[in-house]
Scaffold this active site. Structure first.
Site, PDB file in Angstrom:
ATOM      1  N   ALA A  65     -16.124 -51.472 -12.389  1.00  0.00           N
ATOM      2  CA  ALA A  65     -16.396 -50.998 -11.120  1.00  0.00           C
ATOM      3  C   ALA A  65     -17.929 -51.587 -10.857  1.00  0.00           C
ATOM      4  O   ALA A  65     -18.611 -52.197 -11.855  1.00  0.00           O
ATOM      5  CB  ALA A  65     -16.421 -49.481 -11.163  1.00  0.00           C
ATOM      6  N   GLY A 112     -13.344 -50.603 -15.270  1.00  0.00           N
ATOM      7  CA  GLY A 112     -12.457 -50.733 -14.235  1.00  0.00           C
ATOM      8  C   GLY A 112     -11.513 -51.781 -14.131  1.00  0.00           C
ATOM      9  O   GLY A 112     -10.556 -51.809 -13.687  1.00  0.00           O
ATOM     10  N   GLU A 140      -8.915 -51.077 -16.582  1.00  0.00           N
ATOM     11  CA  GLU A 140      -8.246 -50.254 -15.911  1.00  0.00           C
ATOM     12  C   GLU A 140      -7.225 -50.744 -14.776  1.00  0.00           C
ATOM     13  O   GLU A 140      -6.099 -50.493 -14.622  1.00  0.00           O
ATOM     14  CB  GLU A 140      -9.117 -48.805 -15.286  1.00  0.00           C
ATOM     15  CG  GLU A 140      -9.783 -48.241 -16.687  1.00  0.00           C
ATOM     16  CD  GLU A 140     -10.765 -47.195 -16.094  1.00  0.00           C
ATOM     17  OE1 GLU A 140     -11.664 -47.543 -15.302  1.00  0.00           O
ATOM     18  OE2 GLU A 140     -10.761 -46.220 -16.382  1.00  0.00           O
ATOM     19  N   GLU A 147     -17.789 -47.877 -20.736  1.00  0.00           N
ATOM     20  CA  GLU A 147     -18.737 -47.102 -19.721  1.00  0.00           C
ATOM     21  C   GLU A 147     -19.246 -46.026 -20.503  1.00  0.00           C
ATOM     22  O   GLU A 147     -20.450 -45.621 -20.055  1.00  0.00           O
ATOM     23  CB  GLU A 147     -17.475 -46.130 -19.148  1.00  0.00           C
ATOM     24  CG  GLU A 147     -16.630 -46.759 -17.804  1.00  0.00           C
ATOM     25  CD  GLU A 147     -15.579 -47.360 -18.436  1.00  0.00           C
ATOM     26  OE1 GLU A 147     -15.356 -47.726 -19.712  1.00  0.00           O
ATOM     27  OE2 GLU A 147     -14.383 -47.628 -17.553  1.00  0.00           O
TER      28      GLU A 147
HETATM   29  C1  HXC Z   1     -21.973 -54.822 -10.862  1.00  0.00           C
HETATM   30  C2  HXC Z   1     -22.099 -57.038 -12.195  1.00  0.00           C
HETATM   31  C3  HXC Z   1     -21.170 -56.030 -13.124  1.00  0.00           C
HETATM   32  C4  HXC Z   1     -20.627 -54.866 -12.858  1.00  0.00           C
HETATM   33  C5  HXC Z   1     -21.631 -57.809 -13.810  1.00  0.00           C
HETATM   34  N1  HXC Z   1     -22.196 -57.829 -12.833  1.00  0.00           N
HETATM   35  N2  HXC Z   1     -20.948 -56.826 -14.230  1.00  0.00           N
HETATM   36  N3  HXC Z   1     -22.705 -56.426 -11.132  1.00  0.00           N
HETATM   37  N4  HXC Z   1     -21.250 -54.046 -11.464  1.00  0.00           N
HETATM   38  N5  HXC Z   1     -19.839 -54.008 -13.564  1.00  0.00           N
HETATM   39  C6  HXC Z   1     -23.289 -58.786 -12.156  1.00  0.00           C
HETATM   40  C7  HXC Z   1     -24.543 -58.925 -12.802  1.00  0.00           C
HETATM   41  O1  HXC Z   1     -25.351 -58.031 -12.168  1.00  0.00           O
HETATM   42  C8  HXC Z   1     -24.867 -60.367 -12.501  1.00  0.00           C
HETATM   43  O2  HXC Z   1     -25.313 -60.429 -11.415  1.00  0.00           O
HETATM   44  C9  HXC Z   1     -23.690 -61.020 -12.418  1.00  0.00           C
HETATM   45  O3  HXC Z   1     -22.698 -60.301 -12.403  1.00  0.00           O
HETATM   46  C10 HXC Z   1     -23.542 -61.998 -13.911  1.00  0.00           C
HETATM   47  O4  HXC Z   1     -23.600 -60.846 -14.911  1.00  0.00           O
HETATM   48  P1  HXC Z   1     -24.446 -61.367 -16.247  1.00  0.00           P
HETATM   49  O5  HXC Z   1     -24.552 -59.892 -16.923  1.00  0.00           O
HETATM   50  O6  HXC Z   1     -25.641 -62.096 -15.868  1.00  0.00           O
HETATM   51  O7  HXC Z   1     -23.396 -62.189 -17.112  1.00  0.00           O
HETATM   52  P2  HXC Z   1     -23.278 -62.125 -18.762  1.00  0.00           P
HETATM   53  O8  HXC Z   1     -24.827 -62.437 -19.300  1.00  0.00           O
HETATM   54  O9  HXC Z   1     -22.454 -63.379 -18.938  1.00  0.00           O
HETATM   55  O10 HXC Z   1     -22.666 -60.870 -19.187  1.00  0.00           O
HETATM   56  C11 HXC Z   1     -21.303 -60.546 -18.629  1.00  0.00           C
HETATM   57  C12 HXC Z   1     -21.012 -59.196 -18.890  1.00  0.00           C
HETATM   58  C13 HXC Z   1     -22.158 -58.288 -18.448  1.00  0.00           C
HETATM   59  C14 HXC Z   1     -20.962 -59.077 -20.371  1.00  0.00           C
HETATM   60  C15 HXC Z   1     -19.777 -59.051 -18.484  1.00  0.00           C
HETATM   61  O11 HXC Z   1     -22.498 -58.658 -16.926  1.00  0.00           O
HETATM   62  C16 HXC Z   1     -21.638 -56.846 -18.508  1.00  0.00           C
HETATM   63  O12 HXC Z   1     -21.721 -56.165 -19.489  1.00  0.00           O
HETATM   64  N6  HXC Z   1     -21.097 -56.397 -17.216  1.00  0.00           N
HETATM   65  C17 HXC Z   1     -21.135 -54.751 -17.246  1.00  0.00           C
HETATM   66  C18 HXC Z   1     -19.849 -54.393 -17.549  1.00  0.00           C
HETATM   67  C19 HXC Z   1     -19.354 -53.078 -17.838  1.00  0.00           C
HETATM   68  O13 HXC Z   1     -20.308 -52.088 -18.193  1.00  0.00           O
HETATM   69  N7  HXC Z   1     -18.381 -52.759 -16.980  1.00  0.00           N
HETATM   70  C20 HXC Z   1     -18.034 -51.260 -16.817  1.00  0.00           C
HETATM   71  C21 HXC Z   1     -18.484 -50.869 -15.543  1.00  0.00           C
HETATM   72  S1  HXC Z   1     -18.356 -49.055 -15.310  1.00  0.00           S
HETATM   73  P3  HXC Z   1     -27.068 -60.447 -10.972  1.00  0.00           P
HETATM   74  O14 HXC Z   1     -27.189 -60.746  -9.583  1.00  0.00           O
HETATM   75  O15 HXC Z   1     -27.582 -58.941 -11.346  1.00  0.00           O
HETATM   76  O16 HXC Z   1     -27.760 -61.286 -11.782  1.00  0.00           O
HETATM   77  C22 HXC Z   1     -16.854 -49.120 -14.671  1.00  0.00           C
HETATM   78  C23 HXC Z   1     -16.558 -47.632 -14.590  1.00  0.00           C
HETATM   79  C24 HXC Z   1     -15.146 -47.428 -14.295  1.00  0.00           C
HETATM   80  O17 HXC Z   1     -16.302 -49.907 -14.623  1.00  0.00           O
HETATM   81  C25 HXC Z   1     -14.651 -46.077 -13.835  1.00  0.00           C
HETATM   82  C26 HXC Z   1     -13.463 -46.098 -12.750  1.00  0.00           C
HETATM   83  C27 HXC Z   1     -13.102 -47.110 -12.101  1.00  0.00           C
END
Ligand code: HXC
Length: 280
Positions: free
Chosen positions: A88, A131, A134, A154
């Site tokens: 998400a 997400g 999911e 999460e």
């Molecule tokens: C918003 C995101 C994002 C996310 C990545 N980006 N994941 N933006 N929401 N979930 C954006 C980053 O901010 C960045 O943009 C760009 O994508 C590239 O990501 P990087 O982090 O620079 O890439 P990298 O170093 O290769 O790392 C990849 C990654 C990391 C390991 C996937 O991005 C990461 O950990 N993302 C979050 C994963 C996560 O926690 N997902 C769960 C979300 S909570 P900018 O512009 O900032 O450079 C969730 C709740 C679900 O899903 C509940 C119900 C649906």
């Protein structure tokens, strides 16, 4: 309708012109030799396909259109080689309050993916996190590319899965691995996902999407009516007791005898020819 189009406009366009409609966050096509596989590609590369509200609304509209399209017999959802979806949208969630989440039933519309009657295949390359994982698990079949990574991180953000992760992951891989993933945020790779039953097949990255479409074509060649019954019966295994599930299965099995397609399928076998299903 490309940018900030109103929902009604988008819905109307999708319903009347699915193949031509331009979406902002997804690419929508019909694939396969007979153009009978609905294809949705998540296309927000700068954010690794983070599932913002607009993206998930578009996915819902595309699914509505494919569900209503008599040619389409199966649907494939995929992302890019780097990310199926990184979760998400964290930036969108960062400042949300409980009142907004609860009052607005935050993320309720995601459920559309799991209510589609036509079979849906997730083709996962790269990250399927939070997400994203999911969303893949709401689909009926998951195929993975060799470099895919699945996770529910999460907990590292101070929250928990909110779109079925604790429930569907546990049913798919069992309690111990699900607990480990949900409590540590650690990811598993494609091979581990296959071994644990989360995905059914693993393919080289560049073959994944075409293999998923091929699987969709196989499904689409069968009766859409009977496929929907088969899907309903398998899904009931997650909801009902064994006795209730077996009873539902028997009723649906009996119901296939009310279709022309059941008669055609068995007649074609006896006549040693290929069945031609009419979805009736
Ligand atoms: C918003 C995101 C994002 C996310 C990545 N980006 N994941 N933006 N929401 N979930 C954006 C980053 O901010 C960045 O943009 C760009 O994508 C590239 O990501 P990087 O982090 O620079 O890439 P990298 O170093 O290769 O790392 C990849 C990654 C990391 C390991 C996937 O991005 C990461 O950990 N993302 C979050 C994963 C996560 O926690 N997902 C769960 C979300 S909570 P900018 O512009 O900032 O450079 C969730 C709740 C679900 O899903 C509940 C119900 C649906």
């Amino acid at each position: 309708c490309v940018n900030s189009c109103c929902e009604v406009d988008l819905l109307l366009k999708v319903r009347t012109q699915p193949a031509l409609c331009q979406y902002e966050y997804i690419i929508v096509e019909k694939r396969g030799e007979n153009k009978n596989v609905g294809f949705i590609q998540l296309n927000r590369p700068k954010a690794l396909n983070a599932l913002c509200d607009g993206l998930m609304k578009e996915v819902g509209y595309a699914l509505d259109a494919f569900e209503a399209d008599g040619e389409v017999g199966a649907i494939v959802i995929t992302g890019s080689d780097r990310a199926f979806a990184a979760g998400a949208d964290i930036k969108e969630m960062q400042n949300r309050t409980f009142q907004e989440c609860y009052g607005g039933n935050f993320l309720a519309h995601w459920n559309r993916v799991s209510t589609v009657k036509k079979p849906v295949i997730a083709a996962v390359n790269g990250f399927a996190l939070g997400g994203g994982c999911e969303l893949a698990m709401m689909c009926d079949i998951i195929f993975a590319g060799e470099k895919a990574q699945f996770g529910q991180p999460e907990i590292l953000l101070g929250t928990i899965p909110g779109a079925g992760g604790t429930q569907r992951l546990t049913r798919a891989v069992g309690k111990s691995l699900a607990m480990e993933m949900v409590l540590t945020g650690d990811r598993i790779n494609a091979q581990d996902a296959k071994q644990s039953g989360l995905v059914s097949k693993v393919f080289p990255v560049d073959q994944l999407v075409s293999e998923a479409v091929k699987c969709g074509e196989k499904i689409a060649a069968n009766s859409k009516l009977v496929s929907a019954m088969a899907k309903e019966a398998v899904n009931a295994a997650f909801e009902l007791t064994l006795a209730e599930g077996n009873r539902l299965e028997k009723r649906l099995f009996h119901a296939t005898f009310a279709t022309d397609d059941r008669k055609e399928g068995m007649t074609a076998f006896v006549e040693k020819r290929k069945a031609s299903f009419q979805d009736k």
